[in-house]
Design a protein around this motif. Sequence first.
Motif, PDB file in Angstrom:
ATOM      1  N   THR A 112      -4.504  92.706  28.918  1.00  0.00           N
ATOM      2  CA  THR A 112      -4.869  92.033  27.673  1.00  0.00           C
ATOM      3  C   THR A 112      -5.058  93.021  26.527  1.00  0.00           C
ATOM      4  O   THR A 112      -4.981  92.639  25.365  1.00  0.00           O
ATOM      5  N   VAL A 160      -1.483  93.301  24.670  1.00  0.00           N
ATOM      6  CA  VAL A 160      -0.800  92.159  24.062  1.00  0.00           C
ATOM      7  C   VAL A 160      -0.638  92.436  22.570  1.00  0.00           C
ATOM      8  O   VAL A 160      -1.542  92.946  21.914  1.00  0.00           O
ATOM      9  N   SER A 170      -5.990  97.255  31.669  1.00  0.00           N
ATOM     10  CA  SER A 170      -6.184  95.834  31.426  1.00  0.00           C
ATOM     11  C   SER A 170      -5.059  95.341  30.520  1.00  0.00           C
ATOM     12  O   SER A 170      -4.924  95.784  29.377  1.00  0.00           O
ATOM     13  N   TRP A 206      -2.452  85.756  32.205  1.00  0.00           N
ATOM     14  CA  TRP A 206      -2.535  84.598  31.330  1.00  0.00           C
ATOM     15  C   TRP A 206      -2.806  83.388  32.210  1.00  0.00           C
ATOM     16  O   TRP A 206      -2.293  83.285  33.313  1.00  0.00           O
ATOM     17  N   SER A 253      -2.483  88.427  19.569  1.00  0.00           N
ATOM     18  CA  SER A 253      -3.922  88.458  19.839  1.00  0.00           C
ATOM     19  C   SER A 253      -4.756  88.178  18.592  1.00  0.00           C
ATOM     20  O   SER A 253      -5.819  87.565  18.673  1.00  0.00           O
TER      21      SER A 253
END
Length: 418
Positions: free
Chosen positions: A399, A402, A397, A62, A407
């Motif tokens: 992300t 999340v 990954s 982040w 998201s």
Amino acid sequence: MDFRQIVAGMLTVTMFLMLAHMIKRDHFDPPPHHHLHVNHAGRLDNSYSEQNFALGNDGQLWKPDDLTNVVLKPCWSKPVLEEEGSRGFVSFSLTNGPEYHISQIANAVVVARYLRATLIIPDIRGTQPGDWRNFGDIYDIEKFVNSLNGVVKVVKTQPSELSAKNLAVLRVPNRVTEDYIADNIEPAFKSKGNVRLATYFPSVNMKKSDDDWNSVNCLAMYGALELQPDVQQVVDSMVKRLKSLSLKSNGPFVAVDLRLDMLDKKGCQDINNGDVGGSKKCYTPLEVALFLKKLGFDKDTVIYLTQSRWDSSLDAIKDLFPKSFTKEGLMPMDKTSKFLESEEYEKVIDFYLSSESDVFVPAISGLFYANVAGKRIASGKTQILVPANIPPASSASVTNYVSQYVSKKSHMAYSCFC
């Protein structure tokens, strides 16, 4: 210049070049990232205004600007009653823990406002018969009453005139609507004069809503309940200790909702036929440990587990993350006799501590996860990672893991705060 002078000169140049290369490497080349590093900017109250999470091969997890944890402002306007006259009472009890309390409070406030009835402050019922306590044992009564001032009329004790003869007991679905109240609750209220509600949960519904009725829900869910000072002090002391440990480890502190009794009930069965990478209803201690390791969390990461007492099945986490704790190892000694002998207090500590952690990992799907996510979104703590069985050969990954509540901004908290 003789031969010895030439050799000495060559050695001097070589040493100079080697030193220059070392200086360049140390000061200009980016260091190899193999772990999760966290930088904290502390406030005097030991909370943190900025966090810079950088992750292994994926670079920034982040951006620093996204981790200021700025508390969002309520988007709703406080709905004021147009009529002051009260036409009866709405009573209810809080059950099953704080993740249910939030929704039970919201339902009762919505119903009482629609009926123009007076809301009776609830008691708190435990899972065992006869196990109950006063609302004020856990929550701040005055702040609750003041938050609802002008929205619904509230009384602190049950009126003497209220009896079983003039009371309709009704089961009401979570996030009750005006249409449902008009069709199913109002007729009974008019007939008996008073209603007692028992909220049930046909599903975990936390979807965003933009209708006018949402303001009452938002206020009741996010603006009414606060812990009473003694309970809040215990939570704060545990958060402070965990953050102190995490500073020494130069990492975050991660709260993992992992209760062994819930894992047994849910069976931890794969939804997608057990395929690696498929989603599940819950994750075992080993699966959670491997998930965090795969994402690059350092072995010194401080982890809080919501399991009441340490169990040998949790050793799978401690083997990879030695700084893993349950509440018995963190609570102030003078508080253990009161707060570790009560299931209700333990649930409250888990809920609010999970809401305050640097990172939250729900190993179990359900209402606890949904309502912790709501509180975290409201306070800007959107670092919520949902576990998965990541294939060994694949790159992880962060992300991709999340929470979709964050998201996709699908949580109702996003319609309450901005």
